[in-house]
Every structure is written in structure tokens, then in C-alpha cells.
Design an enzyme around this catalytic site. Structure first.
Site, PDB file in Angstrom:
ATOM      1  N   ASP A 179       0.885  -1.175   0.000  1.00 10.02           N
ATOM      2  CA  ASP A 179       0.000   0.000   0.000  1.00 10.02           C
ATOM      3  C   ASP A 179       0.914   1.214   0.000  1.00 10.02           C
ATOM      4  O   ASP A 179       1.769   1.339   0.875  1.00 10.02           O
ATOM      5  CB  ASP A 179      -0.871   0.009   1.258  1.00 10.02           C
ATOM      6  CG  ASP A 179      -1.907  -1.116   1.229  1.00 10.02           C
ATOM      7  OD1 ASP A 179      -2.674  -1.227   2.184  1.00 10.02           O
ATOM      8  OD2 ASP A 179      -1.912  -1.869   0.240  1.00 10.02           O
ATOM      9  N   GLY A 266      -6.939   5.095  -7.977  1.00 12.69           N
ATOM     10  CA  GLY A 266      -7.189   6.294  -8.794  1.00 12.69           C
ATOM     11  C   GLY A 266      -7.507   6.035 -10.232  1.00 12.69           C
ATOM     12  O   GLY A 266      -7.460   6.943 -11.056  1.00 12.69           O
ATOM     13  N   ASP A 337     -13.549  -3.475  -1.218  1.00 13.02           N
ATOM     14  CA  ASP A 337     -13.222  -3.039   0.154  1.00 13.02           C
ATOM     15  C   ASP A 337     -14.484  -3.125   1.008  1.00 13.02           C
ATOM     16  O   ASP A 337     -15.153  -2.126   1.228  1.00 13.02           O
ATOM     17  CB  ASP A 337     -12.709  -1.591   0.153  1.00 13.02           C
ATOM     18  CG  ASP A 337     -11.408  -1.440  -0.624  1.00 13.02           C
ATOM     19  OD1 ASP A 337     -11.313  -0.548  -1.479  1.00 13.02           O
ATOM     20  OD2 ASP A 337     -10.505  -2.273  -0.408  1.00 13.02           O
ATOM     21  N   ASN A 402     -10.600  -7.704  -0.348  1.00 15.31           N
ATOM     22  CA  ASN A 402     -10.105  -7.239   0.946  1.00 15.31           C
ATOM     23  C   ASN A 402     -11.202  -7.390   1.994  1.00 15.31           C
ATOM     24  O   ASN A 402     -12.324  -7.773   1.685  1.00 15.31           O
ATOM     25  CB  ASN A 402      -9.709  -5.764   0.831  1.00 15.31           C
ATOM     26  CG  ASN A 402      -8.645  -5.552  -0.226  1.00 15.31           C
ATOM     27  OD1 ASN A 402      -7.568  -6.127  -0.146  1.00 15.31           O
ATOM     28  ND2 ASN A 402      -8.959  -4.776  -1.238  1.00 15.31           N
TER      29      ASN A 402
HETATM   30  O1  1PR Z   1     -10.650   3.226  -5.048  1.00 12.11           O
HETATM   31  O2  1PR Z   1      -9.768   2.622  -7.318  1.00 12.11           O
HETATM   32  O3  1PR Z   1      -8.725   4.471  -5.980  1.00 12.11           O
HETATM   33  O4  1PR Z   1      -8.458   2.073  -5.333  1.00 12.11           O
HETATM   34  C1  1PR Z   1      -7.903   2.276  -4.083  1.00 12.11           C
HETATM   35  C2  1PR Z   1      -7.168   1.014  -3.710  1.00 12.11           C
HETATM   36  O5  1PR Z   1      -6.422   1.265  -2.532  1.00 12.11           O
HETATM   37  C3  1PR Z   1      -8.105  -0.132  -3.434  1.00 12.11           C
HETATM   38  O6  1PR Z   1      -7.542  -1.343  -3.916  1.00 12.11           O
HETATM   39  C4  1PR Z   1      -8.175  -0.164  -1.896  1.00 12.11           C
HETATM   40  O7  1PR Z   1      -8.283  -1.513  -1.425  1.00 12.11           O
HETATM   41  C5  1PR Z   1      -6.817   0.392  -1.506  1.00 12.11           C
HETATM   42  N1  1PR Z   1      -6.880   1.186  -0.297  1.00 12.11           N
HETATM   43  C6  1PR Z   1      -7.445   2.401  -0.169  1.00 12.11           C
HETATM   44  N2  1PR Z   1      -7.255   2.831   1.113  1.00 12.11           N
HETATM   45  C7  1PR Z   1      -6.562   1.879   1.761  1.00 12.11           C
HETATM   46  C8  1PR Z   1      -6.136   1.939   3.175  1.00 12.11           C
HETATM   47  O8  1PR Z   1      -5.566   0.982   3.713  1.00 12.11           O
HETATM   48  N3  1PR Z   1      -6.395   3.082   3.824  1.00 12.11           N
HETATM   49  N4  1PR Z   1      -5.660  -0.342   1.057  1.00 12.11           N
HETATM   50  C9  1PR Z   1      -6.320   0.844   0.849  1.00 12.11           C
HETATM   51  C10 1PR Z   1      -6.372  -1.380   1.491  1.00 12.11           C
HETATM   52  C11 1PR Z   1      -5.927  -3.637   1.286  1.00 12.11           C
HETATM   53  C12 1PR Z   1      -4.776  -4.502   1.073  1.00 12.11           C
HETATM   54  C13 1PR Z   1      -4.112  -4.789   2.395  1.00 12.11           C
HETATM   55  C14 1PR Z   1      -4.611  -6.140   2.786  1.00 12.11           C
HETATM   56  C15 1PR Z   1      -3.608  -6.982   3.446  1.00 12.11           C
HETATM   57  N5  1PR Z   1      -5.425  -2.364   1.666  1.00 12.11           N
HETATM   58  O9  1PR Z   1      -3.969  -3.950   0.155  1.00 12.11           O
HETATM   59  O10 1PR Z   1      -2.787  -4.706   2.235  1.00 12.11           O
HETATM   60  O11 1PR Z   1      -5.733  -5.872   3.588  1.00 12.11           O
HETATM   61  O12 1PR Z   1      -3.201  -6.368   4.645  1.00 12.11           O
HETATM   62  P1  1PR Z   1      -2.679  -7.301   5.856  1.00 12.11           P
HETATM   63  O13 1PR Z   1      -2.066  -8.532   5.242  1.00 12.11           O
HETATM   64  O14 1PR Z   1      -1.680  -6.444   6.562  1.00 12.11           O
HETATM   65  O15 1PR Z   1      -3.873  -7.623   6.692  1.00 12.11           O
HETATM   66  P2  1PR Z   1      -9.444   3.175  -5.944  1.00 12.11           P
END
Ligand code: 1PR
Length: 482
Positions: A179, A266, A337, A402
Site C-alpha cells: 500500500d 485512482g 473493500d 479485501n
Molecule cells: O478506489 O480505485 O482508488 O483504489 C484504491 C485502492 O487502494 C483499493 O484497492 C483499496 O483496497 C486500496 N486502499 C485504499 N485505502 C486503503 C487503506 O488501507 N487506507 N488499502 C487501501 C487497502 C488492502 C490490502 C491490504 C490487505 C492486506 N489495503 O492492500 O494490504 O488488507 O493487509 P494485511 O495482510 O496487513 O492484513 P481506488
């Protein structure tokens, strides 16, 4: 679309290519580069091919539950004279396609290897100096690089790393996820949410900084990750093409990472501060040009699914439909999500719910999974089940599933959610969120039909190396690429 585009680039090009091949000049075709050699393809077709090899390229038959596209690491059956393939029979190579050519009496002189996925399709062909492979050697790690070296330097002998575990079928994939966002000083860092909250619970409340994106991606490639995902988590508000560091991260990473790179964040239509309008296709194309093999769409896919479910009509205008039409659905991942919402009975909501393994805080026996946009900041009136089925219809090739509740908790994947979604669609599903031990990976593969499992924190915090996860899966009898 790509097959048609390549063939119709120009008649002169096609004739020149035929002459080049008929003169037995050194040629290596990859994926579409193999399919083009056949008479025609059904993809957006039928579309005429170069006709050098008898046969028609057709779509996998998913009617018996085969997950299409065929995405991941599979093994080859060497039919004869492996040539540049050499020792590849005992190793996994990376496939990502929905169409394939079948061996027949008319083309058997060409076929050097097949692969079994639903049926035994042609994985490589060769005649003299003309080679072509359905898989991607440039994305097949050290095995693929040795194939490319043998093609480029025919006389060279390539050192062979002995392979653990004999390749026999499509392997389950272990994916490392980065991320990425700018920290408060403007540096692009790898961060990690705790239920999507990426800020340290300290006075400074700074963005959690777990390392540099390019370095970490290279490290996970060396550690044996089957794919690397970059998620530009503030892409929903910052314009990705204006975010040059993100594109540079991609370019540098793709110079040293020879497994598939997925990039998300994005991807949607955008108008910049100067009023210049960019379509989502332009945004995605820039990601592909910068080195992405697959792109992942989050928020925009939710809006597209909502509109499709409301109207019942495929507008063809959504980023998901446009990008999968141009680049093929195998290049488009939809990232979901969802947050778990406990209910007492399935009739409480108009969305698909599941009987939960662990009761809710007030003893609720059911839950539905509400989709969110903007990185979990806004809940939407659609469930993960409805979204997954709708985006499959709209052209998604894979689902990144997710779970906000499990994100960063290290207590395991949401098995109820992964089972619900992986049983609902016929495209591959990547389980994500919550991995805290190698056993969590074997659990999700044994209890659900997930094709891959993605993790972030467990790797960034150096708690468990990728290799230990794979060694554990191998011990549990789960096919993995070593
Ligand atoms: O909405 O098209 O701009 O896409 C945004 C992307 O960014 C999406 O794929 C969304 O899941 C991700 N995202 C947005 N905000 C966050 C955040 O964490 N604040 N990441 C985020 C969400 C999900 C995984 C994460 C797993 C494994 N992260 O990437 O790494 O849950 O984590 P773990 O193994 O530590 O539990 P758009």
C-alpha cells in the site's frame, strides 16, 4: 481486441512478419505472439491470424466450473525437443489468458509443449528458429529468464537451480501487497493500514512508514512472491498521472521484478487543475506503459456495478468495461473493500448474507458485507456478493477481495467472506486482509476456492518470510511455485 489490433496493424506488417518467419529467422512469440501464428482467433472474432499454423484459437470452456481467465503458475508437458524450454517441465511458468490453441493432427509438427487446464492446450510451438510460447517467460521469474537467455544466446549453457517440489498443476499464488502513499513530507512510502487507518497511534499521528516501494518490491520478488501488487491508496483523491513518483516507482520496479505487477488506485476519469480531462483508459494505459501487467479498480467499479444493477444495461462507458475491452479482462482486477455488517436474519437486508462462523457482538448469527469507496471512507448500498457478480459481467478478470475488519489484524482471513465470493464467481479470487501466520494461508486455500492469497503487514513487519509461507503450503500438500 488485442488480437484483432495486432493482426490488423497493417497488411504489410503481417506479410513482412510471415516472410521473416518463413525464412526461419530467429523469432520468439509470447502469449498473443503465439496465437497470431494460427489461422484465426475467436477473441472479438473471428479474426484472421497469420495462418502459419493450422488451427483456431478459442476461449476456455468455463461451463464445468473452470476459472477463466487462466491466471497463475502452471506446469508444462514437454511433447518433444524442448529447445529453449530445456528443464522447464519440472518448474512452474506464468500464464494469463482466456483463449488458447489446441493440438491437432494438422499442427502436431509444431507443438513442443502442452499445459493441462480444463483441456491440454498448446503451451509452446517451434519450427527451426521460430519459437512461440503461450505463457510469459518475462514474468516467470528465473525459469523464464533462462528461457529468454537460451533464445538470445543459443549456444550458452544456463545454470539450473534445482527445483523443490515437482510442478504438476496450477499453483496457488502468494502475493505481496504494497500500500503506497505520500507521507506528510511528500515522500512516497510503503504504508499499512490497521483496518485501513494508516496513521501511527502516536502524538505525531504520522503516516506509518514501512519502507521504500521499489526496494521492498525487489525484496519480495527475490523472496519468491508470485505477484507484487502496488495500491496507490490516495489515488481516489490525488491524480495518479500527476503522481509521477508512483509511475517512476512502477518503472524502476519493473526493471528488477520478473513476476506480474498489479497496480491500483485512482483509475477513473479525471479532470486536472488545468481543466484537462483524462479518461480512465488514459490513466490505465499510463500504468501499463510504466510496467504494470494488471491494473486494479476499486471505487469506480462500485459505481459501475451500482449503475448496472439499477439499469440492467451494460453502458460500455465504465472504466472497467473500457479497459477490459481494450486490454482484455485478464488485465483487469477489481478490488473490493467491504466491511462486515452483522444482522440477525438474512431477511434484514436486501443483500446476500452468510451464516457467520463467529457470532456478532450481540449474538448476531448472520452478516452481509457492505462495499465501500474512497479507501473504506464511504459505505455504499451494495454488498460484496452483488458487486462481485456484477463486475464479472462487466469484464473483470479477477477479484482482489479485501476485508476492512480483518485488515492488519493478523488473525486470519475472513473465511466466510472468501468462501461466499469465490463460490459466487467463475473468475479467480485473491483472498486479502488478516494474514498473520503461514497457517492462515493454508486455511484459506483448504476452506475456500481462493486462487491466491495476498498479504502485506506480515511481510512488511518481517514476521514471516514469503518462502516460509510457501514451504508450509508445500508441506500441507498445496501446489505452490518454489
Ligand atoms: O478506489 O480505485 O482508488 O483504489 C484504491 C485502492 O487502494 C483499493 O484497492 C483499496 O483496497 C486500496 N486502499 C485504499 N485505502 C486503503 C487503506 O488501507 N487506507 N488499502 C487501501 C487497502 C488492502 C490490502 C491490504 C490487505 C492486506 N489495503 O492492500 O494490504 O488488507 O493487509 P494485511 O495482510 O496487513 O492484513 P481506488
Amino acid at each position: 481486441m488485442l488480437f484483432a489490433a495486432l493482426v490488423s496493424t497493417s497488411k504489410i506488417m503481417a506479410e513482412a512478419l510471415c516472410d521473416y518467419i518463413n525464412n526461419d529467422r530467429p523469432f520468439l512469440g509470447i502469449c498473443l505472439g503465439l496465437q497470431l501464428l494460427f489461422e484465426s482467433s475467436e477473441e472479438n472474432g473471428p479474426v484472421k491470424g497469420l495462418g502459419l499454423i493450422p488451427g483456431v484459437v478459442g476461449r476456455f470452456d468455463s461451463s464445468e466450473g473452470l476459472r477463466v481467465p487462466h491466471i497463475g503458475w502452471n506446469s508444462l508437458q514437454i511433447e518433444k525437443d524442448a529447445g529453449i524450454l530445456d528443464d522447464v517441465a519440472s518448474r512452474h511458468v506464468y500464464f494469463v489468458h482466456s483463449y488458447r490453441a489446441m493440438p491437432s493432427d494438422n499442427n502436431e509438427e509444431w507443438v513442443t509443449a502442452t499445459c493441462n487446464y480444463g483441456d491440454n492446450f498448446i503451451a509452446s510451438v517451434r519450427r527451426g528458429n521460430v519459437n512461440a510460447v503461450q505463457f510469459h517467460p518475462e514474468k516467470s521469474g528465473d525459469v523464464g529468464l533462462s528461457i529468454l537467455r537460451r533464445f538470445l544466446h543459443p549456444k550458452s549453457s544456463i545454470s539450473k537451480k534445482p527445483a523443490e517440489g515437482k510442478a504438476s498443476k496450477l499453483a496457488k499464488r502468494v502475493i505481496a501487497c504494497l500500500d503506497v502513499r505520500a507521507n506528510d513530507k511528500g515522500d512516497l512510502v510503503v504504508t499499512k493500514g490497521d483496518q485501513y487507518d494508516v496513521r501511527e497511534q502516536t502524538e505525531e499521528n504520522e503516516v506509518r512508514n514501512l519502507g521504500k516501494p521499489v526496494e521492498l518490491a525487489g525484496q519480495y520478488y527475490e523472496d519468491g512472491a508470485d505477484e507484487i501488487s502496488f495500491l496507490n491508496i490516495t489515488g481516489f483523491r490525488d491524480f495518479p498521472l500527476g503522481d509521477l513518483p508512483m509511475l517512476q516507482v512502477l518503472r524502476f520496479a519493473s526493471e528488477n521484478v520478473f513476476v506480474p505487477l498489479t497496480v491500483g488506485g485512482g483509475i477513473r476519469d479525471f479532470t486536472d487543475a488545468n481543466g484537462r480531462h483524462y479518461t480512465s483508459l488514459e490513466v490505465a494505459s499510463e500504468y501499463f506503459r510504466s510496467g504494470a501487467d494488471k491494473i486494479s479498480i476499486g471505487s469506480d467499479a462500485v459505481y459501475a456495478a451500482e449503475e448496472y444493477l439499477q439499469t440492467g444495461v451494460k453502458s460500455g462507458k465504465s472504466s472497467l468495461e473500457q479497459i477490459s475491452r481494450v486490454y482484455g479482462n485478464q488485465a483487469v482486477v477489481v478490488s473490493i473493500d467491504p466491511r462486515r455488517v452483522y444482522i440477525n436474519t438474512p431477511n434484514d437486508v436486501p443483500f446476500k448474507s452468510v451464516k457467520v462462523t463467529n457470532l456478532g457482538p450481540n449474538g448476531e448469527a448472520y452478516a452481509w458485507y457492505q462495499c465501500t469507496v474512497n479507501g473504506g471512507r464511504e459505505g455504499r448500498p451494495i454488498g460484496a456478493y452483488e458487486l462481485a457478480k456484477a463486475v464479472q459481467e462487466l469484464g473483470a478478470g479477477e477479484i482482489l477481495l479485501n476485508c476492512i475488519d480483518c485488515d492488519g489484524q493478523g488473525k486470519g482471513f475472513d473465511i466466510d467472506l472468501v468462501k461466499l465470493i469465490s463460490d459466487a464467481v467463475s473468475i479467480p479470487v485473491i483472498a486479502s486482509s488478516g494474514a498473520g501466520s503461514p497457517e492462515h494461508f493454508s486455511e484459506v486455500f483448504k476452506k475456500t476456492n481462493a486462487s491466491a492469497a495476498l498479504a502485506a503487514g506480515i511481510f512488511h513487519r518481517k514476521e514471516v518470510p514469503v518462502l516460509s509461507v510457501k514451504e508450509h503450503l508445500l508441506k500441507e500438500g498445496i501446489e505452490v511455485r518454489m
